[in-house]
Scaffold this active site. Structure first.
Site, mmCIF file in Angstrom:
data_model
loop_
_atom_site.group_PDB
_atom_site.id
_atom_site.type_symbol
_atom_site.label_atom_id
_atom_site.label_comp_id
_atom_site.label_asym_id
_atom_site.label_seq_id
_atom_site.Cartn_x
_atom_site.Cartn_y
_atom_site.Cartn_z
ATOM 1 N N ASP A 158 1.607 -12.133 -2.223
ATOM 2 C CA ASP A 158 0.491 -12.842 -1.597
ATOM 3 C C ASP A 158 -0.568 -11.760 -1.452
ATOM 4 O OD1 ASP A 158 -1.392 -13.751 0.319
ATOM 5 O OD2 ASP A 158 0.025 -15.285 0.926
ATOM 6 N N HIS A 159 -1.578 -11.814 -2.296
ATOM 7 C CA HIS A 159 -2.466 -10.645 -2.366
ATOM 8 C C HIS A 159 -3.216 -10.390 -1.053
ATOM 9 C CE1 HIS A 159 -5.722 -13.458 -3.429
ATOM 10 N NE2 HIS A 159 -6.560 -12.497 -3.102
ATOM 11 N N HIS A 190 -2.134 -17.642 1.948
ATOM 12 C CA HIS A 190 -2.986 -16.564 2.472
ATOM 13 C C HIS A 190 -3.292 -16.714 3.967
ATOM 14 C CE1 HIS A 190 -3.301 -15.715 -1.667
ATOM 15 N NE2 HIS A 190 -4.368 -16.428 -1.955
HETATM 16 C C1 BG6 Z 1 -6.570 -17.021 -4.841
HETATM 17 C C2 BG6 Z 1 -6.981 -18.450 -4.981
HETATM 18 O O1 BG6 Z 1 -5.208 -16.910 -4.498
HETATM 19 O O2 BG6 Z 1 -7.357 -16.408 -3.820
HETATM 20 C C3 BG6 Z 1 -8.459 -18.553 -5.316
HETATM 21 O O3 BG6 Z 1 -6.212 -19.059 -6.014
HETATM 22 C C4 BG6 Z 1 -9.270 -17.817 -4.284
HETATM 23 O O4 BG6 Z 1 -8.887 -19.903 -5.401
HETATM 24 C C5 BG6 Z 1 -8.740 -16.405 -4.095
HETATM 25 O O5 BG6 Z 1 -10.607 -17.776 -4.749
HETATM 26 C C6 BG6 Z 1 -9.428 -15.715 -2.944
HETATM 27 O O6 BG6 Z 1 -9.050 -14.379 -2.954
HETATM 28 P P1 BG6 Z 1 -10.038 -13.259 -2.389
HETATM 29 O O7 BG6 Z 1 -9.241 -12.008 -2.460
HETATM 30 O O8 BG6 Z 1 -11.239 -13.266 -3.293
HETATM 31 O O9 BG6 Z 1 -10.381 -13.681 -1.013
#
Ligand code: BG6
Length: 494
Positions: A179-180, A242
């Site tokens: 989960d980045h 997230h």
């Molecule tokens: C991804 C989603 O996991 O996270 C995207 O699939 C979203 O739709 C993105 O735009 C948002 O990530 P960050 O790091 O740009 O907030």
């Protein structure tokens, strides 16, 4: 510290994530000396590429998006390899055996292999089985770890099925569910802020906190991902993973020690304590929205239904706001307002802790609220807001702020989320990866929302470039509050 020598096998190597995130992350780690010399990257996909054509594609992507120098780029690209495999055919995975033997031999990687499934989710159950058919999952010769990209399942049932499929061939300690958001420096900083400062602990509970706001706003639309997004919506794309992870970081108890087990025990406890959503909650405490055409940052943009890959009668939400509660001693009765959406006026992820006001207004009825704003991105930092005397006659209080910005930390080398998480997986540190029990608890919690969606639940329209449907404002207004409109983190000097 460098990682152990290893080979990173990326399934879905011709896809978007590989050249947008994974290869740049590995390149940057290489550039700063965190990968050493003894690593290789084997791209795997159906496309008929070879080592040279794969290197050329990755090189072009790196030159376009990263800060590169020709020497480092050349050196890095020599570590890249490619193997075409029909990923749906178990026999074809046999091609990986001699390829991996050759790479382990060449780079003295002792069989250590990190598999990354950056493929359509339909392959997440297939790849482990096909690897096992050729003995590529066993740890007799070097460790074997597997990273699973989100979405981990489509609902509670499919997540359970997927778990069973993967667990047949990989043990839990080998599985890294990415989960980045957990790789973001500022999300981790939330833990350090809470657990290494004595003054927050006594205040961080229902006695002093009035409510918590969590916002994950994006100004972009669905871009080229309409097909995928329409099957997901804001709930599955951002909220279930997230934002619930961020909520867990805000709400968790201090782990006894920082390691993968203690940390993830505490996260799982929060997920289990989320008050189950009743029919009434879904009807009154949830707002789903979909953007119509509008203007974002001076550009006229299409409505969701006109986006490429989106059916003209789609009922998918691009916005979601929810009031939820956590049923435990620390948080009983404290509302958590969580919202996320696309085509909002700004890209900003932030947490706002709203503290209770003084019991009696001594100086003015409108004394400023005490809040702690934790900005995850962009303009990463923390701002404490409180009241001080407005200079001049009388005792009027005015809101002032004390601010910290990451950008002011001279010489700080902040890894991006994918850099950090790839490095952790190579080191065998699963602290920042989601564990199976927490993932299932999160799906269980959101199931009533999925049912509501499936039964044609109401989707409110909002104009692109606004802060979402009016119904979301009404949701928080019931408590006499308004959503914070996140502008800059720092306040102008008083
Ligand atoms: C991804 C989603 O996991 O996270 C995207 O699939 C979203 O739709 C993105 O735009 C948002 O990530 P960050 O790091 O740009 O907030």
């Amino acid at each position: 510290m460098q990682t152990e020598n290893s080979c990173i096998v990326i399934f879905g190597a011709s896809g978007d994530l590989t050249h947008r995130k994974l290869i740049p992350a590995l390149y940057n780690l290489f550039k700063i000396g965190r990968l050493g010399e003894n690593f290789s990257v084997l791209g795997v996909a159906r496309s008929e590429l070879n080592d040279e054509t794969f290197r050329t594609k990755m090189r072009e992507a790196l030159i376009k998006n990263e800060d590169t120098t020709p020497e480092t780029l050349d050196e890095f690209c020599h570590h890249l390899y490619y193997q075409a495999v029909n990923t749906a055919d178990a026999d074809d995975y046999g091609k990986l055996v001699p390829r991996l033997d050759e790479l382990h031999d060449k780079y003295q990687t002792c069989g250590n292999t990190l598999y990354y499934m950056s493929t359509p989710p339909s392959l997440y159950g297939v790849i482990p089985e096909c690897l096992a058919a050729h003995g590529l999952n066993t740890e007799e010769y070097g460790w074997k770890r597997i990273i699973v990209e989100k979405p981990f399942g489509y609902d509670e049932k499919t997540a359970q099925v997927l778990d069973v499929q993967i667990h047949r061939f990989f043990e839990e300690h080998q599985i890294y569910r990415i989960d980045h958001y957990l790789g973001k420096e500022t999300v981790q900083n939330l833990l350090v802020l809470r657990f290494s400062n004595g003054w927050f602990e006594p205040l961080w509970n229902r006695n002093f906190i009035d409510y918590v706001e969590i916002t994950g706003a994006e100004s972009i639309g669905v871009e080229e991902r309409g097909g995928y997004y329409d099957g997901s919506g804001a709930m599955r794309d951002m909220f279930q993973n997230h934002l619930l992870q961020v909520l867990a970081m805000v709400a968790m108890e201090p782990p006894a020690i920082i390691n993968a087990d203690s940390m993830r025990d505490e996260v799982a406890k929060v997920m289990h304590c989320l008050r189950p959503l009743t029919q009434e909650d879904v009807e009154h405490n949830l707002v789903l929205g979909q953007y119509s055409a509008g203007e974002v940052n001076g550009n006229i943009v299409k409505g969701y239904l006109e986006e490429k890959g989106v059916p003209a009668d789609s009922h998918t939400e691009t916005y979601m706001a929810l009031r939820c509660e956590i049923e435990n001693w620390r948080w009983a009765g404290v509302p958590f307002y969580v919202r996320t959406g696309k085509r909002l006026p700004a890209r900003v992820t932030e947490i706002v802790i709203h503290f209770k006001t003084t019991p009696h207004p001594v100086f003015s009825q409108n004394a400023p609220e005490n809040k702690l704003i934790i900005r995850i991105q962009p303009d990463e930092g923390i701002s404490m807001r409180f009241g001080l005397k407005k200079p001049g006659a009388g005792f009027e209080a005015k809101e002032v702020s004390m601010d910290f910005r990451y950008a002011d930390l001279a010489g700080a080398q902040v890894l991006t989320a994918y850099e950090r998480l790839l490095l952790d997986a190579m080191k065998g540190d699963a602290t920042l990866f989601a564990r199976t029990d927490a993932v299932h608890a999160a799906w269980k919690f959101v199931q009533p929302i999925l049912d509501y969606k499936a039964n044609g639940g109401r989707i409110h329209e909002y104009e692109a470039g606004t802060w979402g449907p009016v119904a979301a404002d009404k949701l928080i207004a019931r408590q006499g509050k308004v959503w914070r409109k996140p502008s800059g983190l720092m306040k102008k000097k008083v």
